[in-house]
Design an enzyme around this catalytic site. Structure first.
Site, short mmCIF file in Angstrom:
data_model
loop_
_atom_site.label_atom_id
_atom_site.label_comp_id
_atom_site.label_asym_id
_atom_site.label_seq_id
_atom_site.Cartn_x
_atom_site.Cartn_y
_atom_site.Cartn_z
N HIS A 10 0.82 -1.21 0.00
CA HIS A 10 0.00 0.00 0.00
C HIS A 10 0.85 1.26 0.00
O HIS A 10 0.34 2.37 -0.10
CB HIS A 10 -0.92 -0.04 1.23
CG HIS A 10 -1.99 1.00 1.25
ND1 HIS A 10 -1.99 2.05 2.14
CD2 HIS A 10 -3.09 1.17 0.48
CE1 HIS A 10 -3.05 2.82 1.94
NE2 HIS A 10 -3.73 2.31 0.93
N ARG B 32 -10.97 11.33 9.55
CA ARG B 32 -12.11 11.41 8.64
C ARG B 32 -13.13 10.31 8.89
O ARG B 32 -14.33 10.53 8.91
CB ARG B 32 -11.63 11.30 7.19
CG ARG B 32 -12.76 11.50 6.17
CD ARG B 32 -12.37 10.97 4.81
NE ARG B 32 -12.46 9.52 4.73
CZ ARG B 32 -11.62 8.75 4.05
NH1 ARG B 32 -10.61 9.27 3.42
NH2 ARG B 32 -11.80 7.45 4.01
#
Length: 698
Positions: free
Chosen positions: A432, A561
């Site tokens: 990632h 978030r």
């Protein structure tokens, strides 16, 4: 790992609170109408993926009798029961917003969804002709004789269940299904004067579907939509070809078990019983909806509007940071580290880095990771060009990037054909990390030009997500990233780096050490502080370390978030921790950290969120920002994100959230970032107009 419901919020319920924050944007009267419709579609799309992955995972755990509990001590069954109840409330709110607020407002603008019972004669004639010439040719009704032998229905597409009267001499109803598949017949524009009117394709089938069944009596029609489990994994321990295995996983997704059935409220009891048998779906996984199934498709309606008054003003990044037109990217980076904050700063310098490297005769090698790319990626094209030009190009393509597997497989094959050395990630882990290094021959020897990012090498999403790019020719970082690539593409063990930290080896330990340093500072009566911005905070070890720091007196400000399993503001536990979540036009995606570190500010960016999957099961990077100006820039970014009172929601100790303090006239960080970028660009343009550059002899 501690198991304590007093310490942690359940991950799944926290995610649903995040999706509620997205849905609240759809309900916000201060948001332009078309943007509200987009937020509704995003909420629905998010929920689709939640069902496919998280609900699918919980149902799989229950099917396999896994006894494990989460950090709150809840079993999979207990989590699923809590989640299902919350989801049903959310879906009810989604349709309330759509039917009571958005659709009436759209109607006032002339964007009207027509009922098939209120068509004009002209529209009826048009649909009759369209059905005979197009729909009857494209759609295929399928009779259901035996539900166990019925052909596969694609997930997340519209279907219509048709109830037919019993055959002569029989008692039971008969059923057929009309699948829409991937056809573009969902929204059908209607003729008319001035207004944009449309009708749903499934409603047209309900109106004219009798033509599919000549000589039969159609009793009822009911649109429905299926969501299937996508929590499937590939085995990497048996020596099989990974690319082939990933293709098999994509096929398995198509016929995995049903995790949700959305069906119109017009459905009859016999039809609903038929669908339950056909799809083998549980009662609690059925959502009878009062409007169109699959609200994510409303993105198409929102995108059809051409009136800019009802959308956010168009934003095109013009600021390129310290990169000047006509000046080589290599020269700019060589003269000093550069930090870009997308989408406020353009992604163009990142693309230029690869494009210039592809044709520069002094560039010898390029090494890069690719996780999610665009459909027509200029970066991938530049990498192929570089290989064709004789550069040594190595690319780590992560085939297991969920829902982008097919695209990554296609890109991997094209890269290989161009002569690129393609590595399919690391066995047993998902790669990632976002990193690129260009090796260039210069007067004083080889120099390594690095790009580290928090987001993907995707110029499309770079205009929609907030992410940071750090571009540097620092020798230590260049040394480390070459060693990192060589270790991850080969068999060598990861050595201790000079500056970088990587998961799953040392990234968590480095973060915990930095938190511990602040804790010890506070215990000694010295200034201590932690500021961070991440997408999700789930990892119990990190959360407990933050609790310990809070109890010691460290002031901790977090911008999260999405999922936040930490409980902020709890007396005796986390009263020194505040958490804000910003949901606005652009998707907040950057992962940034600032530790005051006794006055020696430690500022870092990362590809990783603070989740066990990122820290234990993915290859990630934690990158220190070594340049003082770039450090100050990151600190300013964090400060403004924490200060948002227009779109920032304060996370409460039970995992829910408080509405923004001042949604109408408060500080709105994304607008402020846009204003700053615009001012930087204007200053650059003004400087160019007043600077004379002499031209030497050619």
């Amino acid at each position: 790992m501690s198991v304590d419901k007093e310490l942690f919020v359940n991950r799944e319920l926290s995610w649903l609170e995040f999706n509620q924050r997205v849905l609240d944007e759809a309900a916000d009267a201060y948001v332009p109408l078309m943007e509200r419709l987009k937020f509704l579609a995003i909420t629905a799309s998010n929920l689709d993926e939640f069902f496919m992955v998280r609900i699918g995972s919980l149902q799989t755990a229950i099917r396999n009798n896994r006894p494990a509990v989460d950090a709150c001590g809840l079993t999979a069954k207990q989590q699923l029961n809590a989640v299902v109840e919350r989801v049903h409330r959310m879906v009810a709110r989604m349709y309330d917003i759509y039917l009571s607020e958005l659709e009436p407002a759209l109607k006032e603008l002339g964007m009207r969804r027509r009922s098939v019972t209120s068509l004009t004669p002209q529209q009826s004639d048009y649909l009759s002709q369209l059905f005979d010439e197009q729909m009857a040719a494209i759609l295929t009704p399928i009779a259901v004789h035996d539900p166990d032998e019925f052909p596969l229905l694609s997930g997340r597409t519209i279907n219509v269940a048709v109830q037919l009267a019993p055959a002569d001499g029989e008692e039971g109803f008969r059923f057929a299904v009309v699948p829409f598949g991937q056809s573009d017949l969902r929204f059908i524009s209607l003729p008319g004067e001035g207004d944009h009117e449309y009708v749903l394709g499934e409603d047209v089938v309900e109106l004219l579907g009798q033509r599919f069944f000549s000589g039969e009596e159609v009793v009822s029609c009911a649109p429905f939509r299926v969501t299937r489990n996508a929590d499937l994994s590939v085995r990497e321990d048996d020596g099989t070809d990974l690319l082939s295995e990933m293709e098999d996983v994509l096929e398995e997704r198509k016929d995995s078990f049903c995790v949700r059935l959305e069906v119109s409220h017009s459905v009859t009891t016999p039809t609903l019983s038929f669908l339950k048998q056909l799809l083998k779906v549980r009662e609690e996984d059925i959502h009878v909806v009062p409007g169109p199934a699959g609200l994510k498709d409303m993105m198409e309606v929102a995108s059809a509007s051409v009136d800019s008054r009802y959308s956010y003003p168009a934003w095109e990044a013009t600021s390129t940071g310290g990169f000047e037109p006509g000046v080589s990217v290599f020269e700019t980076i060589r003269n000093g580290d550069q930090l870009l904050y997308h989408p406020y700063d353009s992604f163009e310098p990142v693309v230029r880095l690869i494009e210039e490297a592809a044709v520069d005769p002094d560039v010898l090698a390029i090494k890069q990771t690719l996780y999610r790319t665009s459909r027509r990626s200029p970066i991938v094209n530049a990498l192929m060009l570089a290989a064709e030009n004789g550069k040594n190009v190595t690319v780590m393509v992560e085939l297991k990037a969920r829902f982008d597997e097919a695209r990554n497989i296609a890109w991997a094959r094209q890269l290989e054909l161009a002569g690129v050395q393609v590595i399919y990630g690391v066995r047993g882990l998902k790669t990632h990390a976002k990193a690129c290094v260009v090796v260039r021959r210069e007067t004083n020897g080889f120099r390594r030009y690095c790009h580290f990012g928090t987001g993907n090498y995707n110029e499309s999403t770079a205009g929609l997500y907030t992410d940071v790019s750090y571009m540097t020719a620092n020798a230590d970082l260049g040394h480390d990233i070459i060693a990192w690539f060589n270790a991850t593409t080969g068999y060598s063990q990861l050595q201790q780096f000079r500056q970088l930290h990587t998961a799953p080896v040392s990234l968590r330990d480095r973060l915990l050490a930095l938190i511990e340093f602040e804790t010890q500072q506070a215990r000694s009566g010295l200034d201590a502080g932690i500021s961070a911005k991440v997408n999700s905070l789930v990892d119990p070890d990190v959360i407990e370390a933050l609790y310990t720091a809070s109890r010691a007196g460290v002031k901790i400000r977090l911008n999260v978030r999405g999922i936040c399993c930490l409980r902020p503001g709890v007396s005796g536990l986390s009263e020194n921790i505040s958490v804000t979540s910003v949901i606005d036009r652009f998707l907040e995606h950057a992962r940034l950290f600032h530790f005051t570190h006794g006055g020696d500010n430690q500022v870092l960016l990362s590809s990783a969120d603070l989740m066990p999957r990122n820290l234990d099961r993915r290859v990630e990077l934690l990158v220190p920002i070594l340049d003082d100006d770039c450090r100050r820039q990151v600190i300013r970014i964090l400060e403004l994100c924490h200060s948002d009172t227009a779109k920032g929601r304060r996370i409460l100790e039970d995992g829910t959230f408080a509405a923004p303090k001042d949604p109408e006239s408060g500080i709105r960080s994304q607008l402020e970032f846009q204003a700053r970028a615009t001012a930087r660009h204007k200053a650059q343009e003004d400087a160019r107009r007043t600077t004379f550059t002499p031209l030497g002899p050619q």
